[in-house]
Design an enzyme around this catalytic site. Structure first.
Site, mmCIF file in Angstrom:
data_model
loop_
_atom_site.group_PDB
_atom_site.id
_atom_site.type_symbol
_atom_site.label_atom_id
_atom_site.label_comp_id
_atom_site.label_asym_id
_atom_site.label_seq_id
_atom_site.Cartn_x
_atom_site.Cartn_y
_atom_site.Cartn_z
ATOM 1 N N THR A 117 1.091 -1.086 0.053
ATOM 2 C CA THR A 117 0.041 0.184 0.020
ATOM 3 C C THR A 117 0.756 1.211 0.013
ATOM 4 O O THR A 117 1.738 1.339 0.765
ATOM 5 C CB THR A 117 -0.662 0.046 1.166
ATOM 6 N N PHE A 171 1.116 5.219 0.760
ATOM 7 C CA PHE A 171 0.494 6.167 1.480
ATOM 8 C C PHE A 171 0.996 7.511 1.074
ATOM 9 O O PHE A 171 2.213 7.628 0.807
ATOM 10 C CB PHE A 171 0.918 6.009 2.937
#
Length: 413
Positions: free
Chosen positions: A295, A297
């Site tokens: 992921t 960010f």
């Protein structure tokens, strides 16, 4: 047993920001409630809104979130001159933003420059907002982005944006895309609605665990709770086990709910950290369908950083275009002609632009949507090539905004 997805009404936290004290802080936990959301507003701001005050103080954010006196690509005078030049290049690009706040007098008093400098000088007191509860992947990403920070959990993404804007926290670290689940569209929309700047990125490897209360085995479970993206990333594994999937607001919140209610037929998909915090037993590790689960960010702040050329930089922009054949091709060509690599392009409907009238160019069919295009490209706004590309793009775009120019996270390369 066929697996299915349900939407649970679990809402683990009220809509507020909770400060988690640092280990050295023995005061009681502080709760800050945001009562009034920002109404929409119009505001003219330059595309590259560099902070002249921060230039004069020679204060920059480094990759650890510290505020250090440093020169980017030369002496302080050169740095200020470059920043002013970048300001002039795009200062005629205006954009619509959230509105002038009639509740401004109700906002908390901003920190003084002395207080702010003391709070971020070594990163130990930097307050960083993230979405979720303790044990969330976002908390781990915030701590990776800003080591030794005070991570501040927020119930919703909107709350984290507002907390930064209202000086309740110093930064926010929020997810924008996942290698398996794709983009987090809500945060793309919030980037446009709010006036925060992207000052960095951090990539975090996600390793999902199936957990339950102690004494339970996998065959005892009938359902599993987690965030929709986590459930999607473990879809094949959970289907093979025949577990009913129920979506909740975040992974750690699911673990907290299972533990608090001592559920006997329900597990949670979350991090091993969440299992440790809430006293759950891990039944299976690394249950994601693809081991390459990362992921990305974004690190958000009230002021932009000064772009440099001493390390790999990435720039994020959003723009809209007129209708017409080949217009998007022309927009992307401004980068290709200058050998600038695009790392991402995302389209989102331009809200409040629903038009029902027929258009001769559409052969009598109604024109329904205008679109915004979010683009990331590998170049710094200190690079003349990037400046020329945006000058070129501005010639035929109807809207253009630079969301940030920031160092690339190379920790996972």
């Amino acid at each position: 047993m066929a697996a299915s997805i349900l939407r649970s009404s679990i809402n683990p936290l009220p809509r507020h920001v909770i400060y988690k004290p640092s280990p050295s802080d023995h005061r009681s936990r502080t709760t800050i409630t945001i009562h009034v959301p920002y109404p929409k507003r119009r505001r003219n701001v330059p595309v590259l809104a560099s902070s002249i005050q921060s230039h004069n103080n020679n204060i920059n954010d480094d990759e650890n979130g510290n505020s250090n006196s440093q020169n980017v690509g030369g002496g302080g005078g050169n740095k200020i001159a470059r920043a002013l030049e970048l300001q002039r290049i795009l200062d005629d690009c205006q954009y619509d933003d959230v509105s002038k706040d009639p509740y401004n007098n109700m906002l908390p008093r901003p920190l003084s420059s002395t207080q702010f400098s003391a709070s971020v000088s070594d990163g130990s007191r930097l307050r960083v907002a993230y979405q979720g509860v303790r044990g969330a992947y976002s908390e781990s990403a915030a701590e990776k982005a800003y080591p030794n920070c005070e991570a501040v959990p927020c119930e919703q993404f909107d709350t984290a944006f507002e907390a930064v804007e209202r000086w309740l926290v110093d930064r926010a670290v929020l997810p924008i895309e996942n290698s398996l689940g794709g983009s987090i569209h809500r945060n793309y929309d919030l980037l446009l609605r709010h006036s925060l700047h992207i000052v960095g990125e951090v990539k975090f490897a996600v390793r999902h665990c199936l957990m339950a209360n102690h004494g339970l085995k996998l065959e005892d479970l009938r359902r599993v709770l987690s965030h929709p993206q986590a459930l999607a990333q473990c879809e094949h594994t959970l289907t093979r086990w025949g577990l009913v999937r129920e979506a909740v607001d975040d992974t750690a919140g699911a673990a907290k709910h299972v533990a608090f209610h001592k559920l006997k037929d329900t597990g949670a998909v979350a991090s091993s950290t969440a299992a440790m915090i809430y006293g759950l037993n891990i039944l299976a590790q690394d249950i994601q369908d693809d081991s390459d689960n990362v992921t990305r960010f974004l690190m958000l702040a009230r002021e932009p950083i000064i772009p440099g050329t001493d390390k790999p930089f990435k720039t994020s922009i959003v723009f809209s275009l007129e209708e017409g054949p080949g217009v998007l091709f022309k927009a992307l060509a401004v980068f290709a002609l200058r050998q600038i690599n695009l790392t991402k392009i995302e389209s989102r409907p331009l809200r409040m632009q629903l038009v029902g009238a027929s258009d001769d160019n559409n052969n009598g069919y109604p024109k329904y949507f205008d679109y915004l295009f979010y683009v990331d490209f590998e170049a710094s706004m200190a690079d003349q090539n990037a400046q020329n590309a945006l000058r070129h793009l501005k010639e035929f775009s109807t809207f253009l905004r630079v969301l940030g120019s920031y160092p690339v996270d190379t920790s996972m390369l």
